[in-house]
Enzyme design. Structure first.
Site, PDB file in Angstrom:
ATOM      1  N   CYS A  48      40.171  29.984  40.918  1.00 21.41           N
ATOM      2  CA  CYS A  48      40.179  31.431  41.129  1.00 21.41           C
ATOM      3  C   CYS A  48      41.654  31.817  41.165  1.00 21.41           C
ATOM      4  CB  CYS A  48      39.501  31.776  42.449  1.00 21.41           C
ATOM      5  SG  CYS A  48      39.677  33.521  42.899  1.00 21.41           S
ATOM      6  N   ASP A  85      42.416  40.977  35.474  1.00 18.70           N
ATOM      7  CA  ASP A  85      41.684  40.300  36.540  1.00 18.70           C
ATOM      8  C   ASP A  85      40.893  41.381  37.271  1.00 18.70           C
ATOM      9  OD1 ASP A  85      40.923  38.298  38.469  1.00 18.70           O
ATOM     10  OD2 ASP A  85      42.462  39.038  39.823  1.00 18.70           O
ATOM     11  N   SER A  86      40.016  40.945  38.147  1.00 14.88           N
ATOM     12  CA  SER A  86      39.273  41.907  38.958  1.00 14.88           C
ATOM     13  C   SER A  86      40.184  42.600  39.969  1.00 14.88           C
ATOM     14  CB  SER A  86      38.166  41.173  39.713  1.00 14.88           C
ATOM     15  OG  SER A  86      38.734  40.123  40.460  1.00 14.88           O
ATOM     16  N   CYS A 144      41.056  35.773  35.117  1.00 16.44           N
ATOM     17  CA  CYS A 144      40.047  35.755  36.173  1.00 16.44           C
ATOM     18  C   CYS A 144      39.071  34.646  35.804  1.00 16.44           C
ATOM     19  CB  CYS A 144      39.341  37.109  36.208  1.00 16.44           C
ATOM     20  SG  CYS A 144      37.911  37.146  37.300  1.00 16.44           S
ATOM     21  N   HIS A 169      43.132  34.076  42.557  1.00 18.37           N
ATOM     22  CA  HIS A 169      43.632  34.501  43.877  1.00 18.37           C
ATOM     23  C   HIS A 169      44.143  33.309  44.700  1.00 18.37           C
ATOM     24  CE1 HIS A 169      41.465  38.225  43.020  1.00 18.37           C
ATOM     25  NE2 HIS A 169      41.961  38.764  44.116  1.00 18.37           N
ATOM     26  N   GLU A 175      43.436  38.787  49.279  1.00 18.32           N
ATOM     27  CA  GLU A 175      43.699  40.227  49.096  1.00 18.32           C
ATOM     28  C   GLU A 175      44.318  40.823  50.372  1.00 18.32           C
ATOM     29  OE1 GLU A 175      42.978  42.336  46.403  1.00 18.32           O
ATOM     30  OE2 GLU A 175      42.040  40.895  45.064  1.00 18.32           O
TER      31      GLU A 175
HETATM   32  N1  DGL Z   1      40.447  36.369  40.674  1.00 15.43           N
HETATM   33  C1  DGL Z   1      39.037  36.213  40.392  1.00 15.43           C
HETATM   34  C2  DGL Z   1      38.773  34.845  39.770  1.00 15.43           C
HETATM   35  O1  DGL Z   1      39.680  34.167  39.330  1.00 15.43           O
HETATM   36  C3  DGL Z   1      38.123  36.346  41.572  1.00 15.43           C
HETATM   37  C4  DGL Z   1      38.136  37.549  42.388  1.00 15.43           C
HETATM   38  C5  DGL Z   1      36.812  38.250  42.429  1.00 15.43           C
HETATM   39  O2  DGL Z   1      35.844  37.770  43.029  1.00 15.43           O
HETATM   40  O3  DGL Z   1      36.752  39.284  41.812  1.00 15.43           O
HETATM   41  O4  DGL Z   1      37.628  34.436  39.694  1.00 15.43           O
END
Ligand code: DGL
Length: 265
Positions: free
Chosen positions: A181, A8-9, A71, A183, A149
């Site tokens: 997402c 993931d990012s 992600c 997150h 975050e």
């Molecule tokens: N966790 C990433 C997603 O599912 C998003 C976070 C980011 O913007 O890097 O899209």
């Protein structure tokens, strides 16, 4: 024995790692959070593709049997590019999330995600492929990733921001809202408080675990009673990433390393 790679990012994909470990504790996992390049959600498709292919190439060096793009932004923009470059099967989060939402029987599905995920139209087309009659309304929520975050999943500020994004979907009559997402599951206390009982949320992280078990059962070992290793790698390990990694895992990671993946692919 080869591992399941997940990237993931940032730390959001740890929700996917958590969902997989709950169901498949005997597997070994290598998780890469590309925290040096976070966020992906505000970047162009070309940048996300480059970062995602680099991250996948780095993980391939660990000897994988399966790669999970944990992600939504990378799954939306770069799944094909990652799959082309990978010698092992690649699973993204969008199709499992769309499938799980359609399976609820909802006729109006809301999607919340990063600007990139929503702009790509990936969820809209994945749902239309499954049932073109379903109505979809998608809302980009750029302020939610920083709140996740920050560890503010249960916080009055997050309630307020969530109300701003969810109100149009609730007024429109969404029956199910996809957390598009990885997150966002971290924000469920606030999201549930704001949405009340009017909608159910579909978590693409859990949906991925279901897909891995159904579509890649030949790669999965459910026979061993042993608990597999988890290696966490971050491309930037500032104190805040370390703190939130511990919080999400609920423990000190046994193996945590800072890695440089620049130009690996
Ligand atoms: N966790 C990433 C997603 O599912 C998003 C976070 C980011 O913007 O890097 O899209």
């Amino acid at each position: 024995m080869s591992s399941i790679g997940i990237f993931d990012s940032g730390v959001g994909g740890l929700t996917v790692l958590g969902a997989l470990r709950r169901r498949l504790p005997g597997e070994s996992y290598v998780y890469l959070g590309d925290t040096a390049r976070l966020p992906y959600g505000t970047k162009s498709a070309a940048t996300v593709q480059r970062s995602a292919v680099n991250a996948a190439a780095h993980l391939a060096g660990h000897g994988l049997k399966l790669l999970i793009v944990a992600c939504n932004t990378a799954s939306s923009y770069a799944l094909d590019a990652v799959a082309r470059a990978s010698s092992v099967p690649v699973v993204g989060v969008v199709e499992p999330g769309a499938g799980a939402a359609v399976a609820t029987g909802a006729r109006r599905i809301g999607v919340i995600g990063t600007e990139g995920t929503i702009r790509s139209g990936a969820y809209q087309s994945a749902i239309a492929d499954l049932d073109p009659e379903i109505e979809v309304e998608a809302v980009a929520c750029p302020l939610l990733v920083p709140l996740a975050e920050e560890g503010w999943g249960d916080h009055p500020v997050t309630d307020q921001v969530a109300r701003h994004y969810l109100t149009p979907l609730l007024q429109w009559g969404a029956e199910t809202v996809i957390l598009g997402c990885t997150h966002y599951p971290l924000l469920l206390p606030s999201l549930n408080r704001v949405a009340g009982s009017k909608v159910s949320f579909v978590d693409s992280a859990s949906a991925v675990a279901t897909t891995v078990m159904s579509d890649h059962s030949e790669l999965i070992d459910t026979s061993s009673g042993a608990v597999g290793d988890v290696h966490i790698e971050l491309t930037d390990a500032s104190d805040r990433f370390l703190r939130i990694t511990r919080e999400i895992l609920g423990a000190e990671p046994e193996h945590l390393e800072v890695v440089d993946i620049e130009g690996v692919a």
